[in-house]
Design a protein around this motif. Structure first.
Motif, PDB file in Angstrom:
ATOM      1  N   HIS A  55      25.975 -18.689  31.571  1.00 16.99           N
ATOM      2  CA  HIS A  55      25.998 -20.139  31.771  1.00 16.99           C
ATOM      3  C   HIS A  55      24.607 -20.651  32.169  1.00 16.99           C
ATOM      4  O   HIS A  55      24.097 -21.621  31.607  1.00 16.99           O
ATOM      5  CB  HIS A  55      27.031 -20.439  32.863  1.00 16.99           C
ATOM      6  CG  HIS A  55      27.154 -21.860  33.298  1.00 16.99           C
ATOM      7  ND1 HIS A  55      27.592 -22.865  32.465  1.00 16.99           N
ATOM      8  CD2 HIS A  55      26.933 -22.449  34.503  1.00 16.99           C
ATOM      9  CE1 HIS A  55      27.624 -24.009  33.143  1.00 16.99           C
ATOM     10  NE2 HIS A  55      27.221 -23.783  34.376  1.00 16.99           N
ATOM     11  N   GLY A  85      23.770 -25.872  40.869  1.00 19.16           N
ATOM     12  CA  GLY A  85      23.978 -24.618  40.151  1.00 19.16           C
ATOM     13  C   GLY A  85      23.161 -23.489  40.767  1.00 19.16           C
ATOM     14  O   GLY A  85      23.692 -22.411  41.036  1.00 19.16           O
ATOM     15  N   VAL A  94      28.125 -34.693  29.311  1.00 17.31           N
ATOM     16  CA  VAL A  94      27.378 -33.502  28.881  1.00 17.31           C
ATOM     17  C   VAL A  94      26.042 -33.926  28.263  1.00 17.31           C
ATOM     18  O   VAL A  94      25.975 -34.884  27.501  1.00 17.31           O
ATOM     19  CB  VAL A  94      28.208 -32.699  27.864  1.00 17.31           C
ATOM     20  CG1 VAL A  94      27.485 -31.431  27.467  1.00 17.31           C
ATOM     21  CG2 VAL A  94      29.574 -32.371  28.449  1.00 17.31           C
ATOM     22  N   VAL A  95      25.004 -33.208  28.616  1.00 17.35           N
ATOM     23  CA  VAL A  95      23.648 -33.616  28.208  1.00 17.35           C
ATOM     24  C   VAL A  95      23.510 -33.660  26.683  1.00 17.35           C
ATOM     25  O   VAL A  95      23.919 -32.740  25.973  1.00 17.35           O
ATOM     26  CB  VAL A  95      22.582 -32.696  28.838  1.00 17.35           C
ATOM     27  CG1 VAL A  95      22.546 -31.334  28.178  1.00 17.35           C
ATOM     28  CG2 VAL A  95      21.210 -33.354  28.828  1.00 17.35           C
ATOM     29  N   THR A 119      22.968 -31.521  39.157  1.00 22.82           N
ATOM     30  CA  THR A 119      23.815 -30.473  38.588  1.00 22.82           C
ATOM     31  C   THR A 119      23.055 -29.149  38.564  1.00 22.82           C
ATOM     32  O   THR A 119      23.589 -28.096  38.922  1.00 22.82           O
ATOM     33  CB  THR A 119      24.243 -30.841  37.161  1.00 22.82           C
ATOM     34  OG1 THR A 119      24.615 -32.211  37.142  1.00 22.82           O
ATOM     35  CG2 THR A 119      25.409 -29.992  36.704  1.00 22.82           C
ATOM     36  N   HIS A 142      29.246 -29.907  41.731  1.00 24.42           N
ATOM     37  CA  HIS A 142      28.632 -29.509  40.460  1.00 24.42           C
ATOM     38  C   HIS A 142      29.442 -30.030  39.268  1.00 24.42           C
ATOM     39  O   HIS A 142      28.922 -30.713  38.389  1.00 24.42           O
ATOM     40  CB  HIS A 142      28.566 -27.977  40.450  1.00 24.42           C
ATOM     41  CG  HIS A 142      27.862 -27.353  39.293  1.00 24.42           C
ATOM     42  ND1 HIS A 142      26.497 -27.332  39.190  1.00 24.42           N
ATOM     43  CD2 HIS A 142      28.338 -26.688  38.210  1.00 24.42           C
ATOM     44  CE1 HIS A 142      26.166 -26.678  38.080  1.00 24.42           C
ATOM     45  NE2 HIS A 142      27.254 -26.280  37.459  1.00 24.42           N
ATOM     46  N   LYS A 201      22.326 -23.225  30.038  1.00 23.19           N
ATOM     47  CA  LYS A 201      21.914 -24.532  30.557  1.00 23.19           C
ATOM     48  C   LYS A 201      20.403 -24.653  30.588  1.00 23.19           C
ATOM     49  O   LYS A 201      19.848 -25.728  30.393  1.00 23.19           O
ATOM     50  CB  LYS A 201      22.496 -24.771  31.954  1.00 23.19           C
ATOM     51  CG  LYS A 201      24.011 -24.887  31.974  1.00 23.19           C
ATOM     52  CD  LYS A 201      24.505 -25.934  31.004  1.00 23.19           C
ATOM     53  CE  LYS A 201      25.945 -25.680  30.627  1.00 23.19           C
ATOM     54  NZ  LYS A 201      26.394 -26.508  29.504  1.00 23.19           N
TER      55      LYS A 201
END
Ligand code: HEM
Lengths: 316, 203, 60
Positions: B95, B116, B195-196, B112, B186, B99
């Motif tokens: 993950h 994380g 979502v980006v 975020t 988060h 990211k």
């Protein structure tokens, strides 16, 4: 107010494209079911490690001479713990990062006096042993130079001594009460009573194993076992697990620094403190990546994102 | 005109919550079409693994710290706990890589990213305190080794890795609470921000 | 204990493991497998086509 220029590494373009149906609850449920099943399968296939704890009893029965020699270093103040420094005692400054003596600043909060806590106090709990009681009285009333003299003599004898017929055989002239004391402590250890005496010094209930663990860590029994299992610090042991189970693989970077110069060589005396400082710095870099020019451009430049969003780019 | 009701703390909090996180953002039924890659499954997988870790940990907690040495069932529950932890870290690391390569902090999503990273650290701490709370040879060895690292930072004055009671409390109370709270922030932040979006190409 | 027999490990890992020595690197085979799998699955996740949401041309 002038609008700031768009920076592709900080700002995200506005998305005006299509949307697809998405069932977030179903997705979550599937994930939980799949992970649960996978967990059960792995547990059934591989189980988990559980190597019995070592006790001072098992240590002193397996290698009584190592135990006795270690106990001697606790008494004369030359053991690892006795010379440790903070947080256990003020025998040393502790490690430092350059001029920063962090351990010393934080103070001695876990007080350990090895001669008293590991040897004298446990022995004083043994009742009805007149010879031992008088040996302890002699030891308590002797001057420190006198004690040092006995300790030196006994240590010398101990290094060529042996253990047979259930007792320590040490030829040491002029060792005062020490043969009686170390003999009694070894017997106490082998019976299991020392394990108990070390944890109950503050009362009946206990959840604190600092003292027996420090005592055992000063000997070589625990460490020899670890060496065989590849758990030592110089074997990247932090990542490893007993048996052949996977371990804390995520500690790879932390444990790696201990293996490489200068941490493993000229910085060795302060390796723990310096590796920690360095890891904190790296962690800070990771946390602050979105604000660090250069670092935050890597994803855009390496273009792995094109694979991730290839459908999107295909449809543009 | 604002009424007395409008000025109540409760009313103001409710309005604020619903404004920043309306129900259709919290539980969306559609998703931007660019969210179409296996990479996206590792966040949920991490979340699911965290749930299983906590569940199996709760079963271990019911019978106390020594149960798993003495009972076959206990040992099996311990195995479930260990392997769900392995899956948890496995998924979390993938993950993280995913990211990073999406630069998923863009567009005001720095919080975020930071939560994380802190979650990663919290998890390493939770794993570590778990290892030293095993009450077996492994925990003896790990704690007597790790003490030097923590003592060197000065942390040993507060955080005594040889104190089983203290480590167990951190492992089963403090760190799980922190991990769950941070995970909530988060994930909720992802819902708020969406979502980006992909990088713009050809510019 | 029925559960013990049922849930005993199929593969017994309670023996000293094998280790890879590569220059200054020492790694247990089990950790190497875990790390290797992690990289493999990451790469697979990048390359494998994601089912269901294939190039959906019609709008919402
Ligand atoms: C307990 C550990 C963690 C859990 C349970 C978790 C869970 C999630 C979930 C469910 C999502 C939304 C779905 C997705 O995009 O995958 C997400 C998004 C995200 N995670 Fe995590 N995560 C964890 C750790 C981390 C770590 C270690 C990092 C990186 C340092 C990280 C960075 C991000 C970012 C930047 C997003 C936003 C993605 C976007 O906007 O596209 N997370 N996380």
């Amino acid at each position: 107010m002038a609008k700031k220029a768009f920076n592709p590494d900080i700002d995200a373009p506005e998305y005006k494209g299509k949307y697809s149906p998405y069932d977030i609850i179903k997705e979550g449920t599937i994930a939980v079911v799949v992970v649960a099943l996978l967990t059960v399968v792995l547990a059934v296939l591989f189980s988990s490690p559980d190597e019995k704890a070592v006790t001072i009893k098992s240590w002193s029965n397996a290698t009584p001479m190592d135990f006795a020699a270690t106990a001697m270093t606790e008494l004369d103040g030359s053991s690892g713990t006795a010379t440790y420094g903070p947080p256990y005692n003020n025998a040393a400054t502790g490690q430092q990062v350059g001029p920063l003596t962090l351990a010393k600043w934080m103070g001695i909060n876990v007080n350990v006096n090895t001669a008293n806590d590991f040897v004298v106090a446990p022995l004083s709990t043994l009742a009805d042993q007149p010879a031992l009681t008088s040996a302890l009285t002699t030891f308590a009333s002797a001057s420190s130079s006198r004690r040092a003299n006995w300790e030196a003599n006994y240590s010398k004898g101990l290094s060529s001594g042996s253990f047979s017929n259930g007792v320590l055989q040490v030829a040491a002239a002029n060792a005062g009460p020490l043969p009686e004391m170390l003999g009694a402590l070894t017997a106490m250890a082998r019976s299991g009573a020392l394990d108990q005496a070390l944890v109950t010094q503050k009362g009946f209930y206990t959840t604190d194993y600092t003292k027996p663990l420090l005592f055992m860590a000063d000997g070589s029994f625990l460490a020899n076992k670890a060496q065989v299992q590849h758990l030592s610090g110089d074997q990247w042991g932090m990542m490893n697990e007993t048996g052949s189970y996977p371990g804390q693989a995520w500690l790879w970077l932390y444990t790696m620094w201990y293996q490489v110069p200068p941490f493993s060589t000229s910085w060795g005396a302060n390796a723990d403190a310096l590796v920690w400082a360095f890891m904190m710095l790296l962690t800070l870099l990771l946390a602050l990546t979105p604000w660090i020019p250069g670092l935050r451009s890597i994803p855009r430049k390496v273009k792995v994102y094109r694979l991730i969003w290839r459908e999107h780019y295909k449809n543009m | 005109m604002t009424t007395e009701i409008d000025r109540q703390w409760t009313t103001r909090l409710r309005k604020r919550v619903v404004e920043t996180l309306p129900p259709d953002k919290l539980l969306p039924d559609t998703q931007p079409a660019y969210v179409a890659s296996w990479i996206y499954v590792f966040g949920v997988t991490t979340l699911a693994a965290l749930a299983i870790v906590i569940l199996t940990g709760c079963v271990l907690a019911m019978k106390g710290p020594l149960w798993w040495h003495l009972s076959g069932t206990g040992h099996f529950v311990n195995s479930l706990h260990l392997w769900s932890v392995e899956i948890f870290f496995f998924a979390m690391v993938i993950h993280l890589w995913g990211k990073f390569f999406m630069a998923a902090w863009r567009g005001g999503r720095q919080l975020t990213w930071i939560t994380g990273v802190v979650l990663f650290l919290t998890s390493v701490g939770a794993g570590f305190t778990g290892y030293v709370s095993q009450t077996n040879y492994d925990s003896q060895w790990i704690s007597t080794q790790a003490k030097d690292g923590i003592n060197a930072t000065g942390g040993g004055a507060f955080f005594n890795v040889l104190n089983l009671g203290q480590m167990l409390m951190w492992h089963i109370v403090l760190l799980p609470l922190a991990a769950v709270a941070l995970t909530a922030v988060h994930v909720i932040y992802v819902r708020i921000k969406g979502v980006v979006p992909p990088f713009e190409e050809g510019k | 204990m029925g559960l013990t027999e049922l849930f005993g490990a199929v593969f017994n890992l309670d023996h000293v493991g094998r280790y890879i020595h590569w220059g200054f690197i020492q790694l247990s085979v089990s950790n190497a497998i875990v790390i290797g799998l992690m990289i493999a699955i990451f790469i697979a996740a990048l390359f494998l086509p994601f089912p269901g949401r294939r190039s959906r041309r019609e709008g919402k």
